[in-house]
Design a protein around this motif. Sequence first.
Motif, PDB file in Angstrom:
ATOM      1  N   ALA A 318       0.813  -1.217   0.000  1.00 39.70           N
ATOM      2  CA  ALA A 318       0.000   0.000   0.000  1.00 39.70           C
ATOM      3  C   ALA A 318       0.847   1.269   0.000  1.00 39.70           C
ATOM      4  N   GLY A 319       2.163   1.139   0.153  1.00 43.02           N
ATOM      5  CA  GLY A 319       3.032   2.309   0.092  1.00 43.02           C
ATOM      6  C   GLY A 319       3.674   2.703   1.400  1.00 43.02           C
ATOM      7  N   VAL A 320       3.455   1.932   2.475  1.00 47.37           N
ATOM      8  CA  VAL A 320       4.118   2.222   3.748  1.00 47.37           C
ATOM      9  C   VAL A 320       5.597   1.885   3.614  1.00 47.37           C
ATOM     10  N   THR A 321       6.459   2.794   4.050  1.00 47.48           N
ATOM     11  CA  THR A 321       7.900   2.553   3.962  1.00 47.48           C
ATOM     12  C   THR A 321       8.530   2.256   5.315  1.00 47.48           C
ATOM     13  N   THR A 322       7.880   2.680   6.410  1.00 45.48           N
ATOM     14  CA  THR A 322       8.329   2.325   7.760  1.00 45.48           C
ATOM     15  C   THR A 322       7.115   1.899   8.569  1.00 45.48           C
ATOM     16  N   LEU A 323       7.156   0.692   9.123  1.00 43.88           N
ATOM     17  CA  LEU A 323       6.086   0.194   9.980  1.00 43.88           C
ATOM     18  C   LEU A 323       6.599   0.244  11.409  1.00 43.88           C
ATOM     19  N   SER A 324       6.081   1.191  12.192  1.00 45.19           N
ATOM     20  CA  SER A 324       6.535   1.363  13.570  1.00 45.19           C
ATOM     21  C   SER A 324       5.570   0.667  14.525  1.00 45.19           C
ATOM     22  N   ALA A 325       6.070  -0.321  15.218  1.00 48.07           N
ATOM     23  CA  ALA A 325       5.247  -1.129  16.109  1.00 48.07           C
ATOM     24  C   ALA A 325       5.221  -0.540  17.514  1.00 48.07           C
ATOM     25  N   MET A 326       4.026  -0.488  18.093  1.00 49.26           N
ATOM     26  CA  MET A 326       3.843  -0.127  19.498  1.00 49.26           C
ATOM     27  C   MET A 326       3.537  -1.407  20.260  1.00 49.26           C
ATOM     28  N   ILE A 327       4.444  -1.831  21.128  1.00 52.88           N
ATOM     29  CA  ILE A 327       4.273  -3.116  21.798  1.00 52.88           C
ATOM     30  C   ILE A 327       3.526  -2.935  23.116  1.00 52.88           C
ATOM     31  N   PHE A 328       2.880  -4.018  23.541  1.00 55.19           N
ATOM     32  CA  PHE A 328       2.063  -4.018  24.761  1.00 55.19           C
ATOM     33  C   PHE A 328       2.497  -5.188  25.647  1.00 55.19           C
ATOM     34  N   PRO A 329       3.714  -5.134  26.164  1.00 58.72           N
ATOM     35  CA  PRO A 329       4.263  -6.291  26.872  1.00 58.72           C
ATOM     36  C   PRO A 329       3.677  -6.459  28.275  1.00 58.72           C
ATOM     37  N   VAL A 330       3.570  -7.715  28.685  1.00 58.36           N
ATOM     38  CA  VAL A 330       3.175  -7.988  30.069  1.00 58.36           C
ATOM     39  C   VAL A 330       4.377  -7.875  30.990  1.00 58.36           C
ATOM     40  N   ASP A 331       5.574  -8.041  30.449  1.00 56.35           N
ATOM     41  CA  ASP A 331       6.814  -7.828  31.180  1.00 56.35           C
ATOM     42  C   ASP A 331       7.914  -7.609  30.141  1.00 56.35           C
TER      43      ASP A 331
END
Length: 352
Positions: A318-331
């Motif tokens: 779709a044209g995204v060049t950077t996929l920045s992940a927001m993590i939701f860790p339990v620890d």
Amino acid sequence: MRLGLNLRYLGNLGAGADPRTSARYVQEAERLDYAVAWTAEAFSSDAVSLLGYLAAQTSRIELGTAAMQIPARSPAMTAMTATTLDILSEGRFRLGLGVSGPQVAEGWHGARFDRPLARTREYVDIVRMALRREDVVYDGTHYRLPLPDGPGKPLRLGTRPRRKDVPVYLAAVGPRNVELAGEIADGWLSVFFQPETVAEHLPLLRAGRARTGRDLTGFDVVSSMPAVVGDDVADCADRVRMYTAHYLGGMGSRKENFYNRLAARMGYADAARCVQELYLKGRPREAAAAIPRQFLERTCLLGPVERIADTLREHAEAGVTTLSAMIFPVDAEDGLRTLRALADALGKAGVG
């Protein structure tokens, strides 16, 4: 497409419980060849201080603000900060800016939220002028430097950034703001991006670029997506419900919530209205439960590695060049495992 890590501000000093945990995440992201780590701010910890700390803990990964609030700082202070961070990171800094919203701008910073696009244009003009180490003289509608009726004189930034051109990004939600990002910035920081809406967003970016005789070559389209890895997609979705409800229901007033409007434009108008009503009535858990699972599945990285790989492939196409992940860790260990799984998914997607 590259991977990024977004240390979301709701976690207080990043996604970790303390800055050392955030540093562990960014160091692991660097080891895994993530392209960039971003910090953010609302009205808790600021985006700048943690980034300076992370610059000392890393050596290769780029570091950016997603985003520094325009109402919080004068353009000159932003240029000074960008210069300092570019030096501390040895040329790895990306300057992400955003107008925030009326509640934060007027309630927290005491800055009027009128004509945010015009203010943003002038603000970025002055920041770039300062970073070029020109004498700053500006006669705009919202900013006048020096002030015309006092002893001020044109000044020049006293320190050179590490690089000649520090990349500037705009966090933009509304159509006109997205077009402005294409015109005056080097990248767009998006939220709740889904491939189905690419026909809406990319033409706006192209129109903005065309105003200055450019196309999208080299322009960074950044999609920030909550990410939870696991076998049960529904359980993964539940981990991000409260975060999403905060955006759709609480980030702004009933009349001025840009994220709620975005969800409505994406085809979830009724659900977005319901989530906001429940959230503003002090019933956030019910608001979270009212978010359609389809919305979460299309705007988040959820489930097994193979499913996430498919989502990454869709975004790259779709044209995204950077996929920045927001993590939701339990620890902390869960957070590190998530980063490794996302890197594995990128490899399986074949778009890295």
